[in-house]
Design an enzyme around this catalytic site. Structure first.
Site, short mmCIF file in Angstrom:
data_model
loop_
_atom_site.label_atom_id
_atom_site.label_comp_id
_atom_site.label_asym_id
_atom_site.label_seq_id
_atom_site.Cartn_x
_atom_site.Cartn_y
_atom_site.Cartn_z
N LYS A 1 -1.66 0.47 -5.84
CA LYS A 1 -2.47 0.74 -7.04
C LYS A 1 -1.58 1.26 -8.16
O LYS A 1 -1.68 0.80 -9.30
CB LYS A 1 -3.59 1.73 -6.71
CG LYS A 1 -4.65 1.19 -5.78
CD LYS A 1 -5.39 0.02 -6.41
CE LYS A 1 -6.33 -0.67 -5.45
NZ LYS A 1 -6.90 -1.93 -5.97
N SER B 1 -7.55 3.52 -8.41
CA SER B 1 -8.15 4.49 -7.50
C SER B 1 -7.65 5.90 -7.79
O SER B 1 -6.50 6.08 -8.22
CB SER B 1 -7.76 4.10 -6.07
OG SER B 1 -8.02 5.15 -5.19
N TYR C 1 -1.26 1.67 0.47
CA TYR C 1 -2.40 1.27 -0.37
C TYR C 1 -2.32 1.94 -1.75
O TYR C 1 -2.42 1.28 -2.78
CB TYR C 1 -3.73 1.64 0.31
CG TYR C 1 -4.91 1.55 -0.61
CD1 TYR C 1 -5.40 0.33 -1.02
CD2 TYR C 1 -5.53 2.71 -1.12
CE1 TYR C 1 -6.47 0.24 -1.91
CE2 TYR C 1 -6.60 2.63 -1.99
CZ TYR C 1 -7.06 1.39 -2.39
OH TYR C 1 -8.11 1.31 -3.27
#
Ligand SMILES: NC(=O)c1ccc[n+]([C@@H]2O[C@H](COP(=O)([O-])OP(=O)(O)OC[C@H]3O[C@@H](n4cnc5c(N)ncnc54)[C@H](O)[C@@H]3O)[C@@H](O)[C@H]2O)c1
Length: 330
Positions: free
Chosen positions: A152, A124, A148
């Site tokens: 990644k 991302s 989050y």
């Protein structure tokens, strides 16, 4: 190739299954349906007129993952399965670290054990943190403000180290910008449960009357009209980017931004949606949302240079296709 698509019943995964099948690959999907529905698999079959093998399994269940690798000659993995809500990751960090990191590790381990050399990972633009726009792949990654984003960055690092230790392992780390829109059939698209976190599903639900009005978080950013700017990419362009990355994958680790390189503000998107679809989207301006940055858009030149891939569909197409899906969705 025979491709294992984890999270293949989800939003981006389902569109990528369509693109893979249309490019002549075969697909095995592994998804626990925690954030998706089994009927999406049937919709993919309906769109492509091709068969898919589906396993309802959790990618953190190692024996279940191994059974899939044992039962199929897998040539490559595209790993979408994971949790993705930034706000929720702050509330439930352990669940996010567990699901997103352990899933990646179990899949990478299974690849080593079963001699699978191609791995494409859903990363991302969040990993760039508060770097200056446009974001370039060579930038030093900055800490993100939420678990989050960290899952990644960590997954990227784990896969990079695995590839260093085993040079035959070829990895593509694809950093997505803001996927929106839907397959033009209107059969598959983004269907978040509860109140949407992302702009486009919020807009479509307001247009449909499911939600009263759009809340625009902040109009005092240093941007074209004060509202936040993002690089929206049509989900089918993104899906096709996966196929191209997979087909061109060579040894080593390859990082690509998948975006358009164009920034669009919240109000520009709302206007484009109203124009594309002839509907009104009432909105109100409210305060900034914590953790949001003013602008996020890609330098998309590396994917063009090395893969010959660029996004083809414009913001109007994104709005039209998102609305077509929402109108048909119950
Ligand atoms: N949508 C975005 O804006 C965006 C942006 C950047 C990156 N990503 C990443 O792309 C990937 C796909 O995102 P999406 O928007 O399609 O999300 P999604 O929730 O629609 O799809 C994810 C799928 O994975 C499944 N899943 C989750 N955890 C699982 C597990 N442990 N085992 C098996 N299945 C599991 C869910 O049921 C769902 O079908 C995610 O990894 C996400 O972090 C998404």
């Amino acid at each position: 190739m025979n491709i294992l698509v984890t999270g293949g019943a989800g939003y981006i995964g389902s569109h990528t299954c369509v693109a893979l099948l249309e490019a002549g690959h075969t697909v095995v999907v592994a998804d626990n349906l925690g954030n998706s529905k089994a009927e999406t698999i049937d919709k993919i079959k309906q769109i492509t007129n091709k068969e898919i093998t589906f396993y309802q399994i959790d990618v953190t269940d190692e024996p279940a993952v191994e059974r899939v690798f044992f039962s199929h000659d897998v040539d490559g993995v595209i790993h979408f399965a994971g949790f993705k809500a930034v706000g929720e990751s702050v509330e439930k960090p352990l669940a996010y670290y567990y699901n997103n990191i352990v899933g990646t590790m179990i899949l990478a381990k299974a690849c080593q054990k079963y001699g699978v050399h191609r791995f494409v990972f859903s990363s991302s633009a969040t990993v760039y943190g508060e770097n200056e726009v446009p974001f370039v792949e060579t930038m030093q990654l900055l800490p993100t403000t939420n678990p989050y984003g960290e899952t990644k960055s960590m997954s990227e690092r784990i896969l990079t180290d695995a590839a260093r230790a085993n040079p035959a392992f070829s990895v593509a780390l694809l950093r997505y910008f803001n996927p929106v829109g839907a397959h033009e059939s209107g059969l598959i698209g983004e269907a978040p449960s509860g109140i949407p976190n992302n702009l486009m599903p919020y807009v479509t639900q307001v247009a449909k009357g499911k939600l009263e009005q759009l809340r625009v978080f902040g109009n005092d950013y240093p941007t074209v009209d004060g509202t936040g700017v993002r690089d929206y990419i049509h989900v089918m362009d993104l899906a096709e980017g996966h196929v191209v990355a997979l087909n061109n994958l060579t040894e080593g680790v390859h990082i690509y931004n998948l975006g358009t390189g164009q920034g669009t503000s919240v109000l520009q998107l709302v206007k484009a949606f109203e124009e594309a679809n002839g509907v009104k989207v009432p909105y109100e301006i409210v305060g900034r949302r914590p953790g949001d940055i003013a602008e996020c858009y890609a330098d998309a030149s590396k994917a063009k240079r090395e893969l010959g891939w660029t996004a083809k569909r414009d913001v109007i197409a994104m709005c039209r296709d998102a609305w077509r899906f929402e109108k048909g969705y119950k």
